[in-house]
Design an enzyme around this catalytic site. Sequence first.
Site, PDB file in Angstrom:
ATOM      1  CB  SER A 561      -0.640   0.087   1.424  1.00 43.14           C
ATOM      2  OG  SER A 561      -1.210   2.243   1.069  1.00 43.14           O
ATOM      3  CE1 TYR A 574      -5.092  -1.907   5.491  1.00 45.60           C
ATOM      4  CE2 TYR A 574      -3.726   0.170   5.166  1.00 45.60           C
ATOM      5  CZ  TYR A 574      -4.979  -0.638   4.257  1.00 45.60           C
ATOM      6  OH  TYR A 574      -4.380  -1.399   3.115  1.00 45.60           O
TER       7      TYR A 574
HETATM    8  N1  LIG Z   1      -8.512  -0.749  -1.878  1.00 51.14           N
HETATM    9  C1  LIG Z   1      -7.454   0.389  -1.342  1.00 51.14           C
HETATM   10  O1  LIG Z   1      -7.712   1.245  -1.494  1.00 51.14           O
HETATM   11  C2  LIG Z   1      -6.591  -0.282  -1.404  1.00 51.14           C
HETATM   12  C3  LIG Z   1      -5.009   0.266  -1.021  1.00 51.14           C
HETATM   13  C4  LIG Z   1      -4.018  -0.100  -0.496  1.00 51.14           C
HETATM   14  C5  LIG Z   1      -4.164  -1.405  -0.774  1.00 51.14           C
HETATM   15  N2  LIG Z   1      -4.757  -1.927  -0.480  1.00 51.14           N
HETATM   16  C6  LIG Z   1      -4.570  -3.449  -0.239  1.00 51.14           C
HETATM   17  O2  LIG Z   1      -5.446  -4.417  -1.382  1.00 51.14           O
HETATM   18  C7  LIG Z   1      -5.770  -5.686  -0.770  1.00 51.14           C
HETATM   19  C8  LIG Z   1      -7.191  -5.627  -1.165  1.00 51.14           C
HETATM   20  O3  LIG Z   1      -8.336  -4.927  -1.062  1.00 51.14           O
HETATM   21  P1  LIG Z   1      -9.590  -4.649  -1.414  1.00 51.14           P
HETATM   22  O4  LIG Z   1      -9.156  -2.843  -1.482  1.00 51.14           O
HETATM   23  O5  LIG Z   1      -9.673  -4.731  -2.646  1.00 51.14           O
HETATM   24  O6  LIG Z   1     -10.738  -5.729  -0.120  1.00 51.14           O
HETATM   25  P2  LIG Z   1     -12.001  -6.189  -0.505  1.00 51.14           P
HETATM   26  O7  LIG Z   1     -12.207  -6.213   0.922  1.00 51.14           O
HETATM   27  O8  LIG Z   1     -11.958  -5.403  -1.582  1.00 51.14           O
HETATM   28  O9  LIG Z   1     -10.521  -7.385  -0.872  1.00 51.14           O
HETATM   29  C9  LIG Z   1      -9.979  -7.674   0.101  1.00 51.14           C
HETATM   30  C10 LIG Z   1     -10.517  -9.442   0.131  1.00 51.14           C
HETATM   31  O10 LIG Z   1      -9.545 -10.849   1.574  1.00 51.14           O
HETATM   32  C11 LIG Z   1     -10.423 -11.479   2.082  1.00 51.14           C
HETATM   33  N3  LIG Z   1      -9.875 -11.592   3.193  1.00 51.14           N
HETATM   34  C12 LIG Z   1      -9.673 -10.556   4.345  1.00 51.14           C
HETATM   35  N4  LIG Z   1      -9.350 -11.798   5.193  1.00 51.14           N
HETATM   36  C13 LIG Z   1      -8.592 -12.825   5.035  1.00 51.14           C
HETATM   37  C14 LIG Z   1      -8.370 -13.120   5.043  1.00 51.14           C
HETATM   38  N5  LIG Z   1      -7.731 -14.050   6.404  1.00 51.14           N
HETATM   39  N6  LIG Z   1      -7.623 -15.209   4.524  1.00 51.14           N
HETATM   40  C15 LIG Z   1      -8.694 -15.082   2.761  1.00 51.14           C
HETATM   41  N7  LIG Z   1      -9.093 -14.055   2.415  1.00 51.14           N
HETATM   42  C16 LIG Z   1      -9.040 -12.572   3.613  1.00 51.14           C
HETATM   43  C17 LIG Z   1     -11.341 -10.883   2.456  1.00 51.14           C
HETATM   44  O11 LIG Z   1     -12.201 -11.675   2.619  1.00 51.14           O
HETATM   45  C18 LIG Z   1     -12.096  -9.703   0.587  1.00 51.14           C
HETATM   46  O12 LIG Z   1     -12.317 -10.906  -0.030  1.00 51.14           O
HETATM   47  C19 LIG Z   1      -5.597  -5.235   0.302  1.00 51.14           C
HETATM   48  O13 LIG Z   1      -4.537  -5.915   1.139  1.00 51.14           O
HETATM   49  C20 LIG Z   1      -5.366  -4.247   0.678  1.00 51.14           C
HETATM   50  O14 LIG Z   1      -5.076  -3.959   1.999  1.00 51.14           O
HETATM   51  C21 LIG Z   1      -6.295  -1.471  -1.308  1.00 51.14           C
END
Ligand SMILES: NC(=O)c1ccc[n+]([C@@H]2O[C@H](COP(=O)([O-])OP(=O)(O)OC[C@H]3O[C@@H](n4cnc5c(N)ncnc54)[C@H](O)[C@@H]3O)[C@@H](O)[C@H]2O)c1
Length: 684
Positions: A561, A574
Amino acid sequence: MSDPKATVNPTVEQLVERSNRLGADPRNTNYAGGNTSAKGTETDPVTGEDVELLWVKGSGGDLGTLTPGGLAVLRLDRMRALVDVYPGVDREDEMVAAFDYCLHGKGGAAPSIDTAMHGLVDAAHVDHLHPDSGIAIATSADGEQLTSTIFGDQVVWVPWRRPGFQLGLDIAEIKEKNPQARGCILGGHGITAWGDTSEEAEANSLWIIETASAHIAEHSKAEPFGPALDGYAALPEEERRAKAAALAPTIRGIASADRPMVGHFTDADVVLEFLAHAEHPRLGELGTSCPDHFLRTKVKPLVLDLPASASVEESIARLQELAVSYREDYQGYYDRNATPDSPAIRGKDPLVVLVPGVGMFSFGKDKQTARVAGEFYVNAINVMRGAEGLSSYAPIDESEKFRIEYWALEEAKLQRMPKPKPLATRVALVTGAASGIGLATAKKLAAEGACVVIADLSLDKAQAAAAEIGSADVAVGVQVDVSDAAAVQAAVDATVLAFGGVDLVVNNAGLSLSRSLLETSEKDWDLQHDVMAKGSFLVAQATAKAMIEQGMGGDIVYISSKNSIFAGPNNVAYGAAKADQAHQVRLLAAELGEHGIKVNGVNPDGVVQGSGIFASGWGANRAAVYGVEEQDLGKFYAQRTILKREVLPDNIANAVFVLCTDQLSHTTGLHIPVDAGVAAAFLR
Ligand SMILES: NC(=O)c1ccc[n+]([C@@H]2O[C@H](COP(=O)([O-])OP(=O)(O)OC[C@H]3O[C@@H](n4cnc5c(N)ncnc54)[C@H](O)[C@@H]3O)[C@@H](O)[C@H]2O)c1
Ligand SMILES: [Zn+2]
């Protein structure tokens, strides 16, 4: 002039229906094996006169799913006139190009090598099939005698001959000389049946298949594969699967020494039973038989010569030795049989690997090809059981097998294949892929040719996401909690059993609970560190082990991130977990490089669309903090960026893809920011 395409000719309709019925039952023919035809008339749009046509299944397609578009359409008079210019068996391959001059209109699908048999045999409807029961007779040492014992004068024996124009002439002559016959057994190959009507041809095909099968059932010796071998019985299911998963990466590495392969595993009873009996090493060595099989299965499988009780370590050590001798043997087979104009050797690795007590691993350039190779070997086991039960299994000679495997016409087909997609043969495991960035990434990797395993907390959601991407040949869903080591191992096991191994791992699972230091509970801290820091460590560890065993390199990509480097407000747990992940990238890039495993990361920011993180309160909270409507949050974030663009899940997916292509083959330990430009998060 009437439009000839406006209605489907009833002859064609009947042919397609008959083909679909025959192809739907695996006892009648192997996948994409065999072909059917019908002769009939249509009005020639040029002359307005009737013209006699031959409709025959074209090259490549499968009978079970044949449609009118899969038929080649030839003018019967011109096709039969080829007899007068046929230059003899040595130059029979030239006749395939001559079929193009017999096509009616645009001709439909490309005519296959078997077109001559269908056109030359004087019957309105012809079926050529590869039924296990028929091939059992066709590959019995005394197949000719058995044919007459079983069928009397109703079915005639045709000695082995490579498919082509001459075989068509042979069968046409047999039909003419034996007007009472319903069809023939083609030595070393399969069956051909005919009829004046479509019903009659189908009934004759089924009669030959069922009569052969009933004869085998009634007259087979009790143990066609010999007595049970001590220690070779199937392991109990759980143990069997665990051993299969432990061996899979090594076996895939063996099958991929010359070129990367996707794998398929089956522990079907028919395979386990074959491997549990005394004759399997001898029969394994004799190899497969039907001409359709060699390109998919190679002439013979690699058979592990250890009992079911052998440990994983012993098995791996022995498999490595056997792989060396398999490659030497295959080179010997090529050298013994190749002529100066033979195509170059295509790779020396086994495509079918048999492990007693455990099952069969089969390989191909994609999952479907790997699966079909396994199905073909199951056909071969059935054939061997039938042949050994009545007589002894005697497939065609090695030199004839070679003439099929390295046939110039087959080589030309391979050369015409479209260029593979950039991620073809690669097996990807994406965690948290049922939603948001993970789902977009899984879709992108699949679109670029990878086989994808969607791993997420909810099995239903993971499976639904996989189904959205495609069939089980492309994507499968598995349940995992990445913070649980046993669950991670189970997901990796499921991955290697689904596709043979793993090459491309995306550590994406995550969640965000933005709280200030004083509001962050110990539980908040632990949860985020368990899922993101520890979870990606566990996934990297379990998959790197498999990748090292495969010896095929690999990619691990962390979705870190912007917050891994940027000190965002109220984000201690986080942000610290993300910084932990980011440093894992550097540590593992340094550690795994010697195995050809690249480790990189992507730093997204502000991906609102599709994100479960934003939907579950975090978005509302951020919107309130910034004083905007929640649905405008994406646009709001865009305005904070240098490029003023909203970051979408697809933008992250594209970055993951690029990191895993040849274009960045020399890059490891890198993070790519995908944030539309945030100066505070520039890497330095
Ligand atoms: N959305 C953003 O702006 C953003 C920015 C930076 C980083 N990220 C990172 O990207 C990744 C995906 O985020 P997203 O926005 O698509 O979120 P999201 O919630 O849409 O997807 C995350 C997925 O991870 C799964 N998950 C959570 N805990 C879990 C576990 N213990 N075991 C297996 N699966 C698990 C959830 O069920 C979900 O389907 C994350 O690591 C997040 O930190 C997102
Ligand atoms: Zn055939």
